[in-house]
Motif scaffolding. Structure first.
Motif, PDB file in Angstrom:
ATOM      1  N   LEU A  81       0.809  -1.214   0.000  1.00  0.00           N
ATOM      2  CA  LEU A  81       0.000   0.000   0.000  1.00  0.00           C
ATOM      3  C   LEU A  81       0.848   1.272   0.000  1.00  0.00           C
ATOM      4  N   GLU A  82       2.083   1.181   0.448  1.00  0.00           N
ATOM      5  CA  GLU A  82       2.930   2.373   0.525  1.00  0.00           C
ATOM      6  C   GLU A  82       3.060   3.103  -0.814  1.00  0.00           C
ATOM      7  N   PRO A  83       3.360   2.404  -1.925  1.00  0.00           N
ATOM      8  CA  PRO A  83       3.443   3.130  -3.204  1.00  0.00           C
ATOM      9  C   PRO A  83       2.133   3.795  -3.596  1.00  0.00           C
ATOM     10  N   GLU A  84       0.994   3.160  -3.278  1.00  0.00           N
ATOM     11  CA  GLU A  84      -0.295   3.756  -3.607  1.00  0.00           C
ATOM     12  C   GLU A  84      -0.537   5.021  -2.796  1.00  0.00           C
ATOM     13  N   HIS A 120      18.642 -10.291  -5.066  1.00  0.00           N
ATOM     14  CA  HIS A 120      17.897 -11.532  -4.789  1.00  0.00           C
ATOM     15  C   HIS A 120      16.431 -11.378  -5.160  1.00  0.00           C
ATOM     16  N   LEU A 121      16.023 -10.179  -5.571  1.00  0.00           N
ATOM     17  CA  LEU A 121      14.637  -9.949  -5.982  1.00  0.00           C
ATOM     18  C   LEU A 121      14.479 -10.211  -7.478  1.00  0.00           C
ATOM     19  N   PRO A 122      13.452 -10.934  -7.879  1.00  0.00           N
ATOM     20  CA  PRO A 122      13.268 -11.230  -9.301  1.00  0.00           C
ATOM     21  C   PRO A 122      12.668 -10.076 -10.094  1.00  0.00           C
ATOM     22  N   SER A 123      12.117  -9.074  -9.405  1.00  0.00           N
ATOM     23  CA  SER A 123      11.469  -7.965 -10.108  1.00  0.00           C
ATOM     24  C   SER A 123      11.720  -6.663  -9.376  1.00  0.00           C
ATOM     25  N   HIS A 124      11.816  -5.572 -10.136  1.00  0.00           N
ATOM     26  CA  HIS A 124      12.001  -4.251  -9.535  1.00  0.00           C
ATOM     27  C   HIS A 124      10.730  -3.738  -8.884  1.00  0.00           C
ATOM     28  N   ARG A 125       9.596  -4.363  -9.162  1.00  0.00           N
ATOM     29  CA  ARG A 125       8.316  -3.886  -8.655  1.00  0.00           C
ATOM     30  C   ARG A 125       8.002  -4.373  -7.237  1.00  0.00           C
ATOM     31  N   LEU A 126       8.810  -5.254  -6.686  1.00  0.00           N
ATOM     32  CA  LEU A 126       8.516  -5.785  -5.355  1.00  0.00           C
ATOM     33  C   LEU A 126       8.609  -4.689  -4.303  1.00  0.00           C
ATOM     34  N   ALA A 127       7.642  -4.718  -3.366  1.00  0.00           N
ATOM     35  CA  ALA A 127       7.441  -3.584  -2.454  1.00  0.00           C
ATOM     36  C   ALA A 127       8.564  -3.405  -1.445  1.00  0.00           C
ATOM     37  N   ALA A 169       8.438 -12.349   3.048  1.00  0.00           N
ATOM     38  CA  ALA A 169       7.288 -11.448   3.094  1.00  0.00           C
ATOM     39  C   ALA A 169       7.656 -10.140   3.770  1.00  0.00           C
ATOM     40  N   GLY A 170       8.453 -10.209   4.824  1.00  0.00           N
ATOM     41  CA  GLY A 170       8.916  -9.008   5.501  1.00  0.00           C
ATOM     42  C   GLY A 170      10.407  -8.838   5.281  1.00  0.00           C
ATOM     43  N   PRO A 171      10.832  -7.676   4.783  1.00  0.00           N
ATOM     44  CA  PRO A 171      12.254  -7.496   4.483  1.00  0.00           C
ATOM     45  C   PRO A 171      13.099  -7.566   5.743  1.00  0.00           C
ATOM     46  N   HIS A 172      14.195  -8.197   5.659  1.00  0.00           N
ATOM     47  CA  HIS A 172      15.175  -8.201   6.724  1.00  0.00           C
ATOM     48  C   HIS A 172      16.491  -8.677   6.128  1.00  0.00           C
ATOM     49  N   VAL A 173      17.551  -8.594   6.908  1.00  0.00           N
ATOM     50  CA  VAL A 173      18.873  -9.005   6.442  1.00  0.00           C
ATOM     51  C   VAL A 173      19.309 -10.235   7.210  1.00  0.00           C
TER      52      VAL A 173
END
Length: 577
Positions: free
Chosen positions: A127-130, A384-391, A415-419
């Motif tokens: 929802l952040e980008p929206e 490691h992300l397959p797409s630039h559109r991932l939130a 699902a939740g970003p972390h390192v």
């Protein structure tokens, strides 16, 4: 004697009503008036993004708030401060507040966001980008929950949700007796920040064997992004990329120290600023090096540009390219070396190449390598992300936390970003080994795929990677908060100076006539929640005071009669003989 005193008071009240009015009114007001409103709670709020990019406004346009609190359950939200909890947040509720012309929106966040359920985290990230897609007149704030703020929310929720199920009289009584909260910000209206400079850093390792050497460029942007700048910590995007770049600089600086391992490639390391704002730092750096100077490694033989972005998790590695590399080129060699290192040394990792053409019609470029591709430099981005559109690339949920790896399947983005420092260390070694194989031409020399160069004293230091990520995520790194005097810039410069030569800064300032970007202030403010009574309470209080004074006036005017009645009631009856 008592009768005489009563007659004196009776005559005084009857003949001196103005005096009576003066004496009684202050006493009544002191006794029945409510206490002055006090600040129930003072807390810090973080305002939603406000910026202009290529002339297009984004985010909220206001920073001033002085209105009564409500929750979204209330029927009327017009000119009210709508408080929402992240756990109950939805885009429909948010849009309801905007449609009803709410005075402001305050979204409360838990102190430990990493403990939030993953479905809520994923939903909010999407929802952040929206929320930022278009400008919003209503000021939008975020606040970290504490006991007092939760109490304010609970009381406001009770008041807001109960009114719809009560009768008119009950609503009136409830409104008069309930406590309300007036939300007030202490800051001023936001204004554009003039002459803001975005800072980038570069350093190099010179190759040996002649002047016309090929150059390998390693790039990572250091700034973070999210719906609120002061809550944007960017652990995975792109704290992981910067950490990997610094570790690569350390490893190859050791190799370039000794004559036997000093390779015939120049290595150029670039830590860019403004990456989340269409890679403004990289754009200006390319202009300076390709258009305004005659002595630049970028004007010589560039083998390829490797951009590092979001590499702190997952069991997948994707090489994003705008144009597939041709066989026999250095960039094709890197592709093959990455495949070889992964397959022979880390079979649990899934490696793939993702081809996406540059779309110049888009307002935002997908990956940083596209800035180089526009200038016809061979470049790609490893992620490691397959797409630039991932939130998770642009979210305030991208914080420094570790989730169990078993929660996610192999190759599936979390699902939740972390390192995950172990995965970041593994990915760093993959890149280091592949780069070394290209630089030293090990495949053509017949070196086996499982040959490891960075071992023992030269191995990747997991503790240092973790320390750098911890430091980067200890403060928000939104581009609006990192100026040229920031500790983030000075510390990055120090680390680059330990390993590289000719470390220098590059600054980007927006054009005054046609600015590419405009930032605004008042992104962090103090908000006060004042405990107040509604206006209807003042009306009812005035009615009660008037009734009380009326009764007192009648009692005083008929004091003799009242005294006689009271005396008859209280006088003991005569005993019968």
């Amino acid at each position: 004697m008592f009768e005489e005193a009563s007659e004196v008071f009776d005559n005084m009240f009857k003949s001196s009503f103005p005096l009576t009015f003066i004496v009684f009114i202050p006493a009544v007001l002191i006794l029945v008036s409510p206490l002055p409103a006090e600040a129930a709670h003072e807390f810090t709020v973080y305002r939603m993004q406000q910026y202009d990019l290529q002339g297009q406004p984004y985010g909220t346009r206001n920073a001033i708030l002085n209105t009564e609190a409500r929750t979204v359950e209330a029927e009327v939200l017009s000119r009210r401060c709508v408080i929402m909890r992240l756990a109950d947040f939805s885009y429909d509720k948010y849009q309801k507040a905007l449609r009803q012309s709410a005075g402001a929106v305050v979204i409360t966040l838990p102190k430990n966001m990493s403990a939030m359920p993953q479905d809520i985290v994923q939903q909010f990230m999407e929802l952040e980008p929206e929320m930022l897609a278009t400008e919003t007149i209503v000021p939008v704030y975020f606040a970290m929950e504490d006991d007092e703020l939760l109490s304010i929310y609970t009381q406001t929720l009770t008041s807001s949700s109960s009114q719809g199920s009560l009768s008119a009289a009950e609503v009136l009584l409830h409104t008069a007796t309930a406590n309300g909260f007036q939300m007030v910000t202490s800051g001023a209206q936001s204004k554009a920040i003039s002459d803001w400079a975005i800072t980038s850093l570069e350093g190099r390792l010179a190759g040996v064997g002649g002047e016309d050497l090929p150059t390998i460029v390693v790039v990572a942007h250091y700034d973070s992004f999210g719906v609120a700048p002061w809550l944007s910590y960017g652990a995975d995007s792109n704290g992981s990329g910067v950490s990997m770049l610094l570790e690569l600089a350390r490893l190859f600086s050791k190799l370039y120290t000794y004559k036997r391992t000093h390779a015939g490639y120049n290595l150029l390391f670039f830590v860019s600023g403004g990456g989340k704002f269409n890679y403004q730092g990289t754009k200006r750096w390319l202009e300076e090096n390709l258009d305004h100077t005659d002595s630049s490694l970028l004007q010589d033989n560039v083998a390829f540009v490797l951009c590092l972005d979001t590499l702190g998790n997952g069991d997948s590695l994707h090489l994003h390219v705008s144009k597939p590399p041709k066989e026999g080129t250095p960039q094709y060699s890197l592709l093959k070396e990455l495949e070889m290192v992964v397959s022979s040394q880390y079979p649990e990792v899934k490696f793939s190449m993702v081809h996406k053409k540059i779309n110049l019609a888009d307002d935002m470029l997908a990956w940083e390598h596209e800035r180089f591709g526009i200038r016809r430099l061979p470049a790609f981005t490893l992620s490691h992300l397959p797409s630039h559109r991932l939130a998770q690339r642009s979210s305030i949920m991208d914080v420094r936390s570790v989730s169990p790896s078993s929660r996610h399947g192999a190759g599936e983005p979390p699902a939740g970003p972390h390192v995950d420092v172990k995965r970041l260390s593994r990915n760093t070694k993959v890149v280091a080994e592949a780069l070394a194989r290209v630089i030293y031409n090990l495949t053509e020399k017949g070196a086996p795929g499982d040959l490891q160069i960075f071992t023992e004293q030269m191995q990747v230091q997991e503790e240092q990677l973790s320390a750098v990520v911890d430091w980067l995520t200890a403060q928000p790194r939104a581009a609006q908060l990192v100026d040229k005097d920031s500790s983030v810039v000075s510390t990055l410069e120090y680390h680059l100076g330990r390993y590289l030569k000719d470390v220098k800064r590059h600054y980007v300032k927006a054009d005054k006539r046609d600015p590419e970007f405009v930032f605004y202030d008042q992104l962090k403010q103090t908000m006060n929640a004042y405990r107040v009574k509604p206006a209807i309470f003042d009306l009812l209080l005035a009615v009660c005071i008037a009734a009380y004074l009326g009764m007192m006036y009648l009692a005083i005017q008929n004091f003799g009669v009242l005294y006689s009645v009271v005396r008859r009631i209280t006088q003991p009856k005569a005993k019968a003989h």
